[in-house]
Design an enzyme around this catalytic site. Structure first.
Site, mmCIF file in Angstrom:
data_model
loop_
_atom_site.group_PDB
_atom_site.id
_atom_site.type_symbol
_atom_site.label_atom_id
_atom_site.label_comp_id
_atom_site.label_asym_id
_atom_site.label_seq_id
_atom_site.Cartn_x
_atom_site.Cartn_y
_atom_site.Cartn_z
ATOM 1 N N ASP A 22 0.628 -1.068 0.283
ATOM 2 C CA ASP A 22 0.238 0.040 0.102
ATOM 3 C C ASP A 22 0.691 1.910 0.203
ATOM 4 O O ASP A 22 1.642 0.843 1.228
ATOM 5 C CB ASP A 22 -0.938 -0.065 1.064
ATOM 6 C CG ASP A 22 -2.372 1.246 1.574
ATOM 7 O OD1 ASP A 22 -3.271 0.561 1.158
ATOM 8 O OD2 ASP A 22 -1.147 1.932 1.437
ATOM 9 N N ASP A 120 -4.560 1.995 -5.081
ATOM 10 C CA ASP A 120 -2.935 2.493 -3.965
ATOM 11 C C ASP A 120 -2.400 1.064 -3.980
ATOM 12 O O ASP A 120 -1.739 0.796 -2.508
ATOM 13 C CB ASP A 120 -2.766 3.775 -4.046
ATOM 14 C CG ASP A 120 -2.421 3.609 -1.932
ATOM 15 O OD1 ASP A 120 -3.811 2.367 -1.950
ATOM 16 O OD2 ASP A 120 -2.563 4.383 -1.365
ATOM 17 N N GLU A 121 -3.380 -0.020 -3.658
ATOM 18 C CA GLU A 121 -2.561 -0.875 -3.087
ATOM 19 C C GLU A 121 -3.114 -1.990 -4.466
ATOM 20 O O GLU A 121 -3.899 -2.565 -4.417
ATOM 21 C CB GLU A 121 -3.670 -1.239 -1.587
ATOM 22 C CG GLU A 121 -5.218 -1.366 -2.080
ATOM 23 C CD GLU A 121 -5.454 -1.440 -0.945
ATOM 24 O OE1 GLU A 121 -5.621 -2.289 0.454
ATOM 25 O OE2 GLU A 121 -6.590 -0.651 -0.295
HETATM 26 N N1 DCP Z 1 -8.714 8.725 -0.690
HETATM 27 C C1 DCP Z 1 -9.508 9.689 -0.637
HETATM 28 N N2 DCP Z 1 -10.548 9.354 0.374
HETATM 29 C C2 DCP Z 1 -10.637 8.586 1.675
HETATM 30 C C3 DCP Z 1 -9.044 7.875 1.661
HETATM 31 C C4 DCP Z 1 -8.446 7.578 0.372
HETATM 32 O O1 DCP Z 1 -10.047 9.753 -1.943
HETATM 33 N N3 DCP Z 1 -11.049 8.857 2.050
HETATM 34 C C5 DCP Z 1 -8.075 8.283 -1.634
HETATM 35 C C6 DCP Z 1 -6.281 9.372 -1.339
HETATM 36 C C7 DCP Z 1 -5.711 8.289 -1.063
HETATM 37 C C8 DCP Z 1 -5.361 6.939 -1.389
HETATM 38 O O2 DCP Z 1 -6.902 7.291 -1.616
HETATM 39 O O3 DCP Z 1 -4.340 8.791 -1.561
HETATM 40 C C9 DCP Z 1 -5.378 5.766 -0.770
HETATM 41 O O4 DCP Z 1 -6.252 5.687 0.454
HETATM 42 P P1 DCP Z 1 -5.302 4.628 1.310
HETATM 43 O O5 DCP Z 1 -6.560 4.737 2.028
HETATM 44 O O6 DCP Z 1 -4.096 3.811 1.014
HETATM 45 O O7 DCP Z 1 -4.822 6.826 1.763
HETATM 46 P P2 DCP Z 1 -2.992 7.202 1.319
HETATM 47 O O8 DCP Z 1 -2.202 6.627 0.844
HETATM 48 O O9 DCP Z 1 -3.249 8.095 1.092
HETATM 49 O O10 DCP Z 1 -2.347 6.737 2.874
HETATM 50 P P3 DCP Z 1 -2.022 5.666 3.494
HETATM 51 O O11 DCP Z 1 -0.303 6.086 4.187
HETATM 52 O O12 DCP Z 1 -2.196 5.806 5.477
HETATM 53 O O13 DCP Z 1 -1.856 4.626 2.995
HETATM 54 MG MG MG Z 2 -1.975 4.183 0.800
#
Ligand code: DCP
Ligand code: MG
Length: 367
Positions: A22, A120-121
């Site tokens: 992720d 992203d995962e």
């Molecule tokens: N996303 C979004 N709204 C949300 C959750 C996520 O638009 N409520 C989008 C933005 C994030 C992407 O999806 O960048 C990936 O979600 P992740 O849950 O993997 O979160 P991040 O990658 O941003 O952070 P982490 O480092 O916790 O994985």
């Molecule tokens: Mg992420």
């Protein structure tokens, strides 16, 4: 009878090795890669905060912004209060779709079964590597490759099951690598909050809390009959997952599953002209994302959040794949007409799903 036990026996002799990867603060990291001057700063991606009067939500934020307590899905106004000097940026979805495609291409090239689960995962079934130390070495290499080629960091979990691998990748974010060998599986899961189990949302979490179940261990030891009475037959699978039994396989399918756009109004409204114009703008916006990702969709979903946060969605599957904004607009207008009950609306959203690639569509047309 014996036949049904075979997978367990196989699993017992040669455990599966599942890798879950992720990306760290994905949208924010891509923005920081594109604009080096943002590095090290609190960066928030989401709605315009309008000096604290903005009404949308945070999509994500950099880890520097998380130090101020900002989180995904938090009202942007709250994020502004927590860190007014953060850099607030609107999402540039096409940039993230491109970074995601680059990432998935790297993962695909590794040659293991790959299942993309979100932008992203992804899961990789790396059982062929034979041992956890070999898989750990591979995970380190993958992290280095992603850093070198994409200038982005990720976190990885390695475990004998998908659920445990997904939980593990989150343990040492950002930049983490967490390995759960088979003999540690049960003790790794035991202290985790039940919410960590994929599929357990806020509602189930609250219900489980009310029953005194907070950790995965609480779930394992709970009377299964009581769980079944409350949650139905799915409680059996839930208790199995909590005990480390998870036979779900890495399913080779890739691609983004949906693209969506939503808009929070500056003031709750039932002005039909404004609602119609918003639907048009949202439809055009999601169709642009769709075309950036070279996709066509078949399912259109409209989301309406009324004042007081009551949220309703309605979906329709079209007879053909489309990327045509006019068709999406028409469908979305009709869905909104179906669900709109005259109350004031706080938020409108459109989601497109059931994708096909443009190549696949062309093939269909040629037949
Ligand atoms: N996303 C979004 N709204 C949300 C959750 C996520 O638009 N409520 C989008 C933005 C994030 C992407 O999806 O960048 C990936 O979600 P992740 O849950 O993997 O979160 P991040 O990658 O941003 O952070 P982490 O480092 O916790 O994985
Ligand atoms: Mg992420």
């Amino acid at each position: 009878m014996n036949k049904g036990l075979e997978p367990d026996i196989i699993q017992g002799t040669s455990p599966r090795i599942i890798l879950h990867l992720d990306m760290d603060s994905f949208y924010a990291s891509v923005e920081m890669r594109e604009r080096p001057e943002l590095r090290g700063k609190p960066v928030v991606i989401g709605a315009d905060p309008k000096q604290g009067k903005g009404r949308g939500v945070v999509a994500t934020c950099s880890y520097e912004a998380r130090a101020f307590g900002i989180r995904s899905a938090m009202p942007i106004s709250q994020a502004f209060v927590l860190c007014p000097h953060a850099v607030f940026l609107p999402p540039d979805f096409s940039l993230y779709v491109k970074a995601s495609a680059d990432l998935m291409a790297i993962l695909k090239a590794c040659g293991f079964p790959l299942e993309q689960v979100s932008i992203d995962e992804a899961f990789l079934d790396v059982s062929q590597l034979g041992t956890f130390p070999a898989a750990t070495k591979f995970a380190v290499q993958i992290k280095e490759t992603i850093l070198t080629h994409l200038r982005l960091t990720c976190s990885i979990g390695l475990a004998p099951t998908k659920v445990a691998a997904k939980i593990a990748s989150d343990v040492h974010k950002p930049g983490g690598l967490t390995v759960v060998e088979p003999e540690n599986l049960v003790s790794f899961l035991a202290p985790m909050a039940v919410r960590k189990i994929p599929g357990i949302g806020k509602k189930s979490e609250t219900e489980l809390f009310e029953m005194g179940i907070r950790t995965i261990e609480d779930l394992v030891t709970y009377d299964i009959q009581v769980l079944i009475a409350r949650f139905g037959r799915s409680a059996i699978a839930l208790q199995e997952i909590a005990s480390g039994i998870d036979r779900s396989e890495v399913k080779e399918r890739d691609g983004v599953k949906s693209v969506s756009r939503e808009m929070t109004f500056a003031e709750d409204t039932c002005d039909e002209q404004l609602l119609a114009a918003t639907i048009d703008a949202l439809a055009d916006d999601v169709c642009r994302n769709l075309s950036d990702a070279s996709l066509y969709c078949r399912t259109v979903t409209v989301k309406v959040r009324y004042e007081g946060f009551v949220t309703q969605t309605k979906a329709r599957t079209l007879p053909h794949f489309t990327g045509d904004p006019a068709i999406v607009r028409r469908c979305a207008h009709s869905l909104l007409r179906d669900i709109f009950d005259g109350r004031k609306i706080r938020l409108l959203g459109i989601r497109l799903s059931s994708f096909d690639t443009q190549d696949a569509r062309q093939m269909t047309l040629e037949v």
